[in-house]
Design an enzyme around this catalytic site. Structure first.
Site, PDB file in Angstrom:
ATOM      1  N   CYS A  77       0.830  -1.211   0.000  1.00  0.00           N
ATOM      2  CA  CYS A  77       0.000   0.000   0.000  1.00  0.00           C
ATOM      3  C   CYS A  77       0.863   1.260   0.000  1.00  0.00           C
ATOM      4  O   CYS A  77       0.531   2.250  -0.665  1.00  0.00           O
ATOM      5  CB  CYS A  77      -0.968  -0.005   1.176  1.00  0.00           C
ATOM      6  SG  CYS A  77      -0.192  -0.107   2.808  1.00  0.00           S
ATOM      7  N   HIS A 199      -1.429   0.526   7.781  1.00  0.00           N
ATOM      8  CA  HIS A 199      -2.008   0.757   6.458  1.00  0.00           C
ATOM      9  C   HIS A 199      -1.842   2.230   6.070  1.00  0.00           C
ATOM     10  O   HIS A 199      -1.608   3.097   6.915  1.00  0.00           O
ATOM     11  CB  HIS A 199      -3.485   0.388   6.453  1.00  0.00           C
ATOM     12  CG  HIS A 199      -4.087   0.253   5.083  1.00  0.00           C
ATOM     13  ND1 HIS A 199      -3.435  -0.361   4.035  1.00  0.00           N
ATOM     14  CD2 HIS A 199      -5.285   0.661   4.587  1.00  0.00           C
ATOM     15  CE1 HIS A 199      -4.208  -0.336   2.960  1.00  0.00           C
ATOM     16  NE2 HIS A 199      -5.331   0.281   3.272  1.00  0.00           N
ATOM     17  N   ASP A 219      -8.073   3.770  -1.446  1.00  0.00           N
ATOM     18  CA  ASP A 219      -7.337   2.693  -0.801  1.00  0.00           C
ATOM     19  C   ASP A 219      -6.811   1.772  -1.893  1.00  0.00           C
ATOM     20  O   ASP A 219      -7.593   1.183  -2.640  1.00  0.00           O
ATOM     21  CB  ASP A 219      -8.272   1.922   0.136  1.00  0.00           C
ATOM     22  CG  ASP A 219      -7.556   0.876   0.970  1.00  0.00           C
ATOM     23  OD1 ASP A 219      -6.502   0.382   0.538  1.00  0.00           O
ATOM     24  OD2 ASP A 219      -8.063   0.545   2.066  1.00  0.00           O
TER      25      ASP A 219
END
Length: 267
Positions: A77, A199, A219
């Site tokens: 991510c 995250h 996301d």
């Protein structure tokens, strides 16, 4: 190549054809590992200018490209959000294209070799062809390697009721609304890198509706859609701390960018 496929590198023949075949197989394995661990994985993309907008939305610069792929979910991510941030800088002479994940890993190690963030380097060590997570300080280093001056803002504790972070929302709203916007709500602002424990996501704007303010996020672990996710103030209680990375619009001489990373703490 099937991940379960076994490639035989053994053999009793030492003739030139056998040796050449072994080298070919070894290269195939290396290429497969590089693709599987840190390759592009055919990420889905969409531009901010193609999003379904509303009259109450204020969005980042239109050339920002949003990336999503489930193939590297759980570890990449940070790199995908870095790609989104870099896509907004594509008009700068330092960038011809948005780097792939493996290239970002190489840039991070090169930044460490140049003396950026020695503590982070000591902690993570080697990252090329690995699935090690990265965070805000590593994003800073990658950007510094490219001559982009980044800044980190730490929202190190809750400032509202029930563990929420209204100070985070206030900062983001002021960032996106401090300039002009066109009829679609597009501005010249770069997106924001938003980090919390475990995250990260990309903030592409805010929505100022009668029912309240929503922070609009993408996301990279979620399939691309024409509508960004609305991140509400009540959602901020899910993490104790947040970090934001934002960038200067103009390129810098790498030598002028601080190698020791500092942050602004709010409050």
């Amino acid at each position: 190549m099937d991940p379960a496929q076994v490639i035989d590198l053994t053999g009793s023949s030492d003739n030139e054809e056998s040796v050449a075949m072994k080298h070919t197989k070894i290269k195939a394995i290396g290429d497969y590992i590089r693709n599987r661990v840190a390759g592009p994985h055919h990420a889905e993309t969409i531009r901010v200018e193609d999003l379904a907008s509303t009259p109450s939305a204020v969005l980042c610069t239109k050339q920002t490209q949003l990336y999503s792929t489930t193939r590297d979910r759980g570890w990449a991510c940070g790199y995908r959000n870095c790609q989104m941030l870099l896509s907004s800088l594509i008009s700068l002479p330092i960038l011809n294209t948005v780097p792939q994940v493996i290239e970002l890993q190489q840039m991070l190690e090169q930044a460490w070799s140049a003396g950026f963030d020695p503590d982070g380097c000591a902690q993570l060590g080697r990252v090329v062809n690995t699935r090690k997570w990265i965070g805000a300080t590593e994003i800073y280093c990658i950007l510094a390697h490219l001559g982009v001056r980044a800044h980190i803002v730490d929202f190190h504790r809750a400032t509202g009721a029930n563990g929420t972070h209204p100070a985070l929302f206030t900062w983001i709203v002021e960032y996106f609304t401090s300039g002009s916007k066109d009829e679609r709500g597009l501005t010249n602002k770069h997106p924001l890198y938003l980090q919390h424990q475990g995250h990260s996501r990309t903030v592409v704007g805010v929505e100022m509706a009668e029912e309240g303010v929503s922070v609009l996020v993408f996301d990279p672990d979620v399939p691309v859609a024409r509508t960004p996710t609305r991140f509400l103030l009540s959602h901020t209680k899910n993490a104790q701390q947040y970090q934001i990375v934002y960038v200067d619009s103009e390129p810098h001489n790498v030598a002028q960018i601080p190698k020791t990373i500092s942050s602004t703490r709010i409050p």
